[in-house]
Motif scaffolding. Structure first.
Motif, short mmCIF file in Angstrom:
data_model
loop_
_atom_site.label_atom_id
_atom_site.label_comp_id
_atom_site.label_asym_id
_atom_site.label_seq_id
_atom_site.Cartn_x
_atom_site.Cartn_y
_atom_site.Cartn_z
N LEU A 104 -9.82 9.70 -3.97
CA LEU A 104 -8.51 10.51 -3.76
C LEU A 104 -7.29 9.64 -3.53
CD1 LEU A 104 -9.98 13.78 -2.21
CD2 LEU A 104 -9.65 13.24 -4.63
N LEU A 105 -7.47 8.45 -3.90
CA LEU A 105 -6.19 7.45 -3.33
C LEU A 105 -5.30 7.78 -4.28
CD1 LEU A 105 -8.36 4.11 -3.04
CD2 LEU A 105 -7.42 5.65 -1.32
N SER A 106 -3.70 7.50 -3.57
CA SER A 106 -2.63 7.71 -4.28
C SER A 106 -1.67 6.71 -4.02
CB SER A 106 -1.97 9.30 -3.79
OG SER A 106 -2.02 9.04 -2.27
N VAL A 116 -8.87 8.82 0.89
CA VAL A 116 -7.43 9.50 0.61
C VAL A 116 -6.34 8.25 1.22
CG1 VAL A 116 -5.79 11.26 1.39
CG2 VAL A 116 -8.03 11.78 0.95
N GLY A 117 -5.34 8.37 0.79
CA GLY A 117 -4.20 7.35 1.07
C GLY A 117 -3.87 6.10 0.12
N PHE A 118 -3.41 5.13 0.45
CA PHE A 118 -2.82 3.93 -0.40
C PHE A 118 -3.78 2.86 -0.05
CE2 PHE A 118 1.45 6.08 1.15
CZ PHE A 118 1.40 6.93 0.15
N ILE A 119 -3.82 1.69 -1.12
CA ILE A 119 -4.36 0.48 -0.77
C ILE A 119 -3.57 -0.35 0.08
CG2 ILE A 119 -4.95 -1.62 -2.29
CD1 ILE A 119 -5.53 0.24 -4.55
N PRO A 170 -0.17 12.64 -15.13
CA PRO A 170 0.65 11.81 -14.50
C PRO A 170 -0.07 10.41 -13.75
CG PRO A 170 0.16 13.56 -13.01
CD PRO A 170 -0.71 13.72 -14.24
N TYR A 171 -1.36 10.39 -13.85
CA TYR A 171 -2.20 9.26 -13.33
C TYR A 171 -2.57 8.20 -14.05
CZ TYR A 171 -2.17 13.69 -10.15
OH TYR A 171 -1.86 14.51 -9.39
N LEU A 172 -2.66 6.92 -13.54
CA LEU A 172 -3.28 5.90 -13.74
C LEU A 172 -4.87 6.19 -13.93
CD1 LEU A 172 -1.47 2.94 -12.46
CD2 LEU A 172 -1.23 3.78 -14.49
N GLY A 173 -5.53 5.70 -15.11
CA GLY A 173 -6.94 5.66 -15.11
C GLY A 173 -7.61 7.05 -15.20
N ASN A 208 -8.75 7.83 -9.67
CA ASN A 208 -8.03 8.22 -8.48
C ASN A 208 -6.46 9.13 -8.75
OD1 ASN A 208 -9.16 6.85 -5.90
ND2 ASN A 208 -9.54 5.33 -7.74
N LYS A 209 -5.60 9.07 -7.87
CA LYS A 209 -4.30 9.45 -8.03
C LYS A 209 -3.19 8.73 -8.27
CE LYS A 209 -6.43 13.73 -8.21
NZ LYS A 209 -6.37 14.65 -8.76
N PHE A 210 -3.65 7.33 -8.74
CA PHE A 210 -2.26 6.44 -8.89
C PHE A 210 -1.45 6.93 -9.75
CE2 PHE A 210 -6.10 3.85 -7.08
CZ PHE A 210 -5.54 3.49 -5.94
N THR A 211 -0.04 6.44 -9.28
CA THR A 211 0.86 6.68 -10.37
C THR A 211 1.79 5.12 -10.55
OG1 THR A 211 2.45 7.22 -8.31
CG2 THR A 211 1.20 9.13 -9.61
N GLY A 212 2.66 5.28 -11.48
CA GLY A 212 3.34 4.09 -11.78
C GLY A 212 2.59 3.48 -13.07
N THR A 213 2.67 2.08 -13.02
CA THR A 213 2.03 1.36 -13.93
C THR A 213 1.12 0.25 -13.19
OG1 THR A 213 3.91 -0.16 -13.69
CG2 THR A 213 3.67 1.77 -15.47
N VAL A 214 0.39 -0.64 -13.99
CA VAL A 214 -0.42 -1.51 -13.68
C VAL A 214 0.55 -2.95 -13.61
CG1 VAL A 214 -2.73 -3.27 -14.03
CG2 VAL A 214 -2.56 -0.68 -14.39
N PRO A 215 0.62 -3.44 -12.45
CA PRO A 215 1.42 -4.69 -12.37
C PRO A 215 0.94 -5.87 -13.49
CG PRO A 215 0.67 -3.95 -9.99
CD PRO A 215 -0.06 -2.98 -11.02
N ARG A 216 1.88 -6.33 -13.87
CA ARG A 216 1.68 -7.14 -15.16
C ARG A 216 0.93 -8.45 -14.74
NH1 ARG A 216 0.76 -6.24 -20.25
NH2 ARG A 216 2.13 -4.43 -20.84
#
Length: 543
Positions: free
Chosen positions: A41-43, A18-21, A124-127, A64-72
């Motif tokens: 369960l990373l976000s 749980v948490g951020f990278i 709302p999540y990536l992957g 996982n629970k990542f949001t946003g986009t994949v950095p180009r």
């Protein structure tokens, strides 16, 4: 992890992280080649700094629970290339999809090929792996009911088909039939909290406290406009998702700029009476550091809960004052009921510190109580026991009563006048120097002359001085003093001491209790202490 210079492979998949990278993971000159973080369960968002890892070959972050986009900068044909070896080069694809499918899409493995979500579903999540999320209110409540063991709830009508969802137990809706509140405190819920509950778009209150829920607190609750959340008293583990800690409005979180995970629930290993922090109550660490998320007590060494309550500063103050007041009032109440002597013995006071008592029996009881109690005997030494005995003897002497009598006789003019002798003896501080002691019923006193104590002398002297100048025919006071040895009678006119003997009642008692060899020794120390000390008013003729 980023500080480890020789770190080359990092495999942390399927660990419920749980948490951020952390951005520091991508330091310069790193030799890191593979990062496996899938199915946790990373976000948060993917750090763009990961693109600085020049040696990075594989990066798996799906599930996982990542949001946003994949950095180009991460979208490269070289990244995860071995995963697409079977894909025809003629197939056009976005290299970002080789890292994770974008928001609103789903895939069997979270990466290319990605499928968009259908209507009424959302992601709302990536992957995202498997399926998109059903956004229908009734479907969400049905998923929640099954996931938390609805068939075993203490009360539930959620499974009734074609029933209006706003009439479900614990459910409250607004005028538009949007679910705004779910309160299922102590309803016997088991299992895990499903992620779908966070997608009730109008949910403001969620109370799942005092149940048997397990697993982890889903970070998906950040999507609901929650103002109140209570998951205390369950068996949840892990940590509070950081995205919930940073969400304003839940349990006044963020008020005054204070964003704190404890406003959501007390961390594992801590507790409070509410299972979370408030303006007056804080989460307190358990002594053994063991406990569940949002605990109201601490787990014992056997695994059972020892329910404890946390107190605010004000509550601690009032409790302290109450205890101090009790310590002051308790001895006073005991003294009022049992007396100072016995209470002093109970509280371990020395006997010479206890005020004298007018009750002989109470002091005797104190002596025997102190002697019998081993717990107190150490604090009551031999000196204290001697003091107790002296107090008892002194009190016994004072209880030998002084009796007063009144004479109604006129003085014989021919009787000898001993006033001069008596006055001289009284002035010297003593009493008469001799006694006239006739036998009474054949018993002889057999004693010698006795001097009066200072108290008797002063009383006799006062009686003598007060009779001067009075009429000889008048009524005069005569004091009969019943001591351990004899009865003495002093007339203020005649000033002559007569031996009257003991009262018949006393004499019979003494004789019946004494051994045959000592029946005539009425002055022996073996005479029982229990004797009559009655006051009598007698008319005695003056001699």
């Amino acid at each position: 992890l980023g500080e480890i210079e020789v770190l080359q492979y990092l495999y942390l998949d399927h660990n419920y992280l749980v948490g951020f990278i952390p951005p520091k993971l991508s330091r310069q000159n790193s030799v890191l080649e593979e990062i496996w973080l899938q199915n946790n369960l990373l976000s948060g968002t993917l750090p763009a700094a990961l693109a600085d890892l020049n040696n990075l070959v594989n990066l798996y972050i799906d599930g996982n629970k990542f949001t946003g986009t994949v950095p180009r900068d991460l979208c490269s044909s070289k990244l995860n290339a071995d995963f697409f070896l079977d894909v025809d080069d003629s197939v056009k694809r976005d290299y970002c999809d080789s890292v994770a499918c974008p928001v609103g899409h789903v895939a069997d493995e979270g990466v290319f090929p990605c499928i968009p979500c259908e209507d009424r579903y959302y992601n709302p999540y990536l992957g995202r792996i498997g399926h998109c999320i059903d956004m229908n209110q009734r479907d969400i409540l049905e998923i929640f009911h099954k996931s938390t063991g609805g068939n075993h709830w203490s009360k539930s009508d959620w499974e009734v088909e074609d029933s209006f969802l706003c009439t479900f137990t614990g459910v409250k809706c607004d005028n538009n039939n949007h679910v705004i509140s779910i309160k299922l405190k102590g309803m016997g819920l088991i299992g895990q909290i499903p992620e779908e509950i966070g997608f009730l778009r109008y949910l403001q209150e969620l109370d799942l406290s005092d149940n048997e829920l397990t697993g982890y607190l889903p970070s998906d609750l950040r999507w609901a406009p929650l103002e109140f959340l209570d998951v205390s008293g369950n068996k949840l583990r892990g940590v509070i998702p950081p995205t919930l800690c940073l969400k304003a409005g839940i349990n006044d979180n963020g008020e005054g700029g204070d964003y704190n995970c404890e406003n959501i629930a007390c961390p594992a290993g801590t507790y409070s009476s509410l299972g979370r922090r408030s303006s007056r109550i804080h989460c307190i660490p358990c002594r053994n550091g063991v406990g569940n998320l949002g605990a109201k007590g601490c787990l014992s060494s056997t695994g059972s809960y020892a329910v404890q309550t946390a107190m605010s500063t004000a509550e601690k103050f009032f409790l302290t004052m109450f205890l101090l007041g009790s310590l002051v009032l308790l001895p006073l109440c005991l003294i009022g009921k049992f007396g100072k002597d016995r209470v002093g013995a109970v509280f371990g006071l020395r006997v010479d510190e206890i005020p004298e008592s007018d009750d002989k029996d109470m002091i005797e009881d104190l002596y025997h109580t102190v002697k019998a109690q081993n717990g107190i005997s150490s604090s009551v030494d031999n000196h204290s026991q001697k003091v107790i005995r002296r107090k008892t003897e002194h009190l016994q002497e004072e209880q030998d009563s002084l009796m007063y009598a009144t004479t109604d006789n006129s003085k014989d003019d021919n009787s000898p006048d001993y006033s001069d002798d008596y006055d001289a003896a009284a002035a010297a501080g003593g009493g008469p120097t001799s006694h006239y002691r006739p036998d009474i019923d054949g018993y002889s006193s057999g004693g010698s002359s006795h001097s009066l104590n200072s108290r008797q002398s002063s009383q006799g002297s006062h009686a003598s001085s007060s009779s001067n100048g009075k009429d000889k025919k008048s009524r005069r006071k005569t004091k009969i003093i019943v001591t351990d040895d004899e009865t003495q009678m002093f007339s203020t006119d005649s000033k002559k001491m007569l031996y009257a003997g003991r009262l018949e009642m006393e004499k019979e008692d003494y004789i019946s209790q004494k051994p045959p060899s000592k029946q005539n020794d009425l002055l022996s120390d073996d005479v029982p202490k229990e004797r009559s000390t009655k006051e009598l008013w007698l008319d005695v003729p003056s001699i």
